[in-house]
Motif scaffolding. Structure first.
Motif, PDB file in Angstrom:
ATOM      1  N   GLY A  97     -16.161 -35.968 -37.055  1.00 55.80           N
ATOM      2  CA  GLY A  97     -14.707 -36.294 -36.400  1.00 55.80           C
ATOM      3  C   GLY A  97     -14.094 -35.960 -37.834  1.00 55.80           C
ATOM      4  O   GLY A  97     -12.747 -36.600 -37.718  1.00 55.80           O
ATOM      5  N   VAL A  98     -14.312 -34.904 -38.508  1.00 55.20           N
ATOM      6  CA  VAL A  98     -13.419 -34.444 -39.413  1.00 55.20           C
ATOM      7  C   VAL A  98     -12.576 -33.291 -38.844  1.00 55.20           C
ATOM      8  O   VAL A  98     -13.230 -32.429 -38.322  1.00 55.20           O
ATOM      9  N   HIS A  99     -11.185 -33.267 -39.160  1.00 49.87           N
ATOM     10  CA  HIS A  99     -10.458 -32.222 -38.843  1.00 49.87           C
ATOM     11  C   HIS A  99     -10.457 -31.023 -39.495  1.00 49.87           C
ATOM     12  O   HIS A  99     -10.233 -30.872 -40.759  1.00 49.87           O
ATOM     13  N   VAL A 100     -11.134 -29.805 -38.977  1.00 48.70           N
ATOM     14  CA  VAL A 100     -10.860 -28.428 -39.691  1.00 48.70           C
ATOM     15  C   VAL A 100      -9.662 -27.743 -39.338  1.00 48.70           C
ATOM     16  O   VAL A 100      -9.592 -27.401 -38.421  1.00 48.70           O
ATOM     17  N   TYR A 101      -8.915 -27.776 -40.408  1.00 46.37           N
ATOM     18  CA  TYR A 101      -7.568 -26.985 -40.195  1.00 46.37           C
ATOM     19  C   TYR A 101      -7.697 -25.448 -40.429  1.00 46.37           C
ATOM     20  O   TYR A 101      -6.693 -24.698 -40.133  1.00 46.37           O
ATOM     21  N   ARG A 102      -8.489 -24.958 -41.089  1.00 47.21           N
ATOM     22  CA  ARG A 102      -8.917 -23.505 -40.819  1.00 47.21           C
ATOM     23  C   ARG A 102     -10.366 -23.215 -40.994  1.00 47.21           C
ATOM     24  O   ARG A 102     -11.154 -23.832 -41.788  1.00 47.21           O
ATOM     25  N   PHE A 103     -10.513 -22.279 -40.281  1.00 46.62           N
ATOM     26  CA  PHE A 103     -11.850 -21.640 -40.197  1.00 46.62           C
ATOM     27  C   PHE A 103     -11.605 -19.980 -39.845  1.00 46.62           C
ATOM     28  O   PHE A 103     -11.845 -19.612 -38.958  1.00 46.62           O
ATOM     29  N   THR A 104     -11.593 -19.488 -40.906  1.00 47.78           N
ATOM     30  CA  THR A 104     -11.422 -17.939 -40.835  1.00 47.78           C
ATOM     31  C   THR A 104     -12.668 -17.131 -41.565  1.00 47.78           C
ATOM     32  O   THR A 104     -12.909 -17.345 -42.640  1.00 47.78           O
ATOM     33  N   PRO A 105     -13.369 -16.333 -40.509  1.00 47.83           N
ATOM     34  CA  PRO A 105     -14.423 -15.615 -41.337  1.00 47.83           C
ATOM     35  C   PRO A 105     -13.809 -14.401 -42.151  1.00 47.83           C
ATOM     36  O   PRO A 105     -12.576 -13.841 -41.816  1.00 47.83           O
ATOM     37  N   THR A 106     -14.238 -14.016 -43.106  1.00 51.81           N
ATOM     38  CA  THR A 106     -14.069 -12.922 -43.908  1.00 51.81           C
ATOM     39  C   THR A 106     -15.428 -12.071 -44.217  1.00 51.81           C
ATOM     40  O   THR A 106     -16.321 -12.479 -43.928  1.00 51.81           O
ATOM     41  N   PRO A 107     -15.199 -10.847 -44.863  1.00 57.36           N
ATOM     42  CA  PRO A 107     -16.359  -9.890 -44.916  1.00 57.36           C
ATOM     43  C   PRO A 107     -17.350 -10.638 -45.844  1.00 57.36           C
ATOM     44  O   PRO A 107     -18.710  -9.986 -45.677  1.00 57.36           O
ATOM     45  N   TYR A 108     -17.300 -11.599 -46.564  1.00 57.85           N
ATOM     46  CA  TYR A 108     -18.090 -12.279 -47.552  1.00 57.85           C
ATOM     47  C   TYR A 108     -18.442 -13.699 -47.316  1.00 57.85           C
ATOM     48  O   TYR A 108     -19.352 -14.366 -47.996  1.00 57.85           O
ATOM     49  N   THR A 109     -17.489 -14.108 -46.613  1.00 60.93           N
ATOM     50  CA  THR A 109     -17.852 -15.772 -46.435  1.00 60.93           C
ATOM     51  C   THR A 109     -16.851 -16.351 -45.229  1.00 60.93           C
ATOM     52  O   THR A 109     -16.438 -15.210 -44.591  1.00 60.93           O
ATOM     53  N   VAL A 110     -16.748 -17.531 -45.010  1.00 56.85           N
ATOM     54  CA  VAL A 110     -16.088 -18.003 -43.754  1.00 56.85           C
ATOM     55  C   VAL A 110     -15.030 -19.296 -44.603  1.00 56.85           C
ATOM     56  O   VAL A 110     -15.790 -20.169 -44.968  1.00 56.85           O
TER      57      VAL A 110
END
Length: 240
Positions: free
Chosen positions: A43-56
């Motif tokens: 139930g934790v709100h994830v306000y950013r989930f952005t993939p990048t070339p080396y991590t997310v």
């Protein structure tokens, strides 16, 4: 043998290497998918989930999260990769049982993904150290507000418990020790699973066949009398 440098002039070598790297690279994203799923389950709100070339870049408000949930977040990515690798092993075993032979490209993918599952925690730590995913409040773009969309810094897995204990007890040592313990345990678990895959399932049990031939007693092998041949006949067959 399929990655022997003497085969670098063949197309098969580069196809195998490409599949291996793709599988190893995929564990980056599956790691953070596992974290995201765990956060949503809690139930934790994830306000950013952005993939990048080396991590997310995975951001959530951690101030109100208890220690045991933070511990779950730390291990969820690695555990998710281990579970996925177990599923790959199950698919390979069922494919071999039903269809007789698991494709070589599938074995190469499993080889790379399994290696990524074993080294997942170490590589995430390596990337976090390079990009500076720790002490985000001291990052130039994050001093005003760590939740700002312009802030690309996040607290890496290996530093989450340290920062949590620092905020609660004023020292990060218990969190760092707990992180080391769970990392070692997960590394050992993934290594055991990966070893058994290489021994029993990789390339349809090629290594397992060799292992049995080298380790079993003579009585375990059955050779009918009517198939016995002389040493001279065996040399003649080999020369042919």
């Amino acid at each position: 043998s399929e990655f022997n440098v003497r085969r670098c002039g063949s197309l098969d070598f580069w196809v195998s290497m490409f599949v291996l790297l793709i599988a190893f690279y995929a564990r980056i994203f599956t790691h953070y998918v596992g974290q995201y799923l765990f956060l949503r389950m809690q139930g934790v709100h994830v306000y950013r989930f952005t993939p990048t070339p080396y991590t997310v870049i995975t951001k959530y408000l951690s101030t109100s999260i208890p220690v045991h949930v933070e511990l779950g977040i730390v291990i969820s990515g690695q555990v998710f990769n281990i579970i996925l690798f177990l599923w790959i092993m199950l698919i390979a075993w069922l494919w071999k049982k039903i269809l007789g032979r698991f494709p070589d490209i599938g074995s190469q993918f499993a080889l790379g993904f399994g290696l990524g599952a074993v080294l997942d925690g170490l590589f995430c730590l390596f990337v976090d150290l390079i990009v500076g995913n720790y002490n985000c409040l001291q990052a130039p773009v994050c001093t005003a507000d760590i939740t700002d969309t312009e802030c690309i810094c996040m607290t890496g897995d290996a530093f989450k418990l340290g920062e949590k204990f620092l905020a609660i007890e004023g020292t990060s040592i218990p969190g760092l020790l707990l992180t080391i313990i769970v990392y070692v345990l997960l590394f050992a678990l993934a290594s055991i699973i990966y070893y058994n895959y290489l021994l029993i399932l990789h390339f349809n049990g090629r290594v397992w066949d060799l292992y049995r031939r080298l380790s079993l007693y003579d009585g375990a092998f059955f050779i009918p009398d009517d198939l016995e041949i002389s040493a001279g006949e065996l040399r003649w067959i080999c020369s042919k």
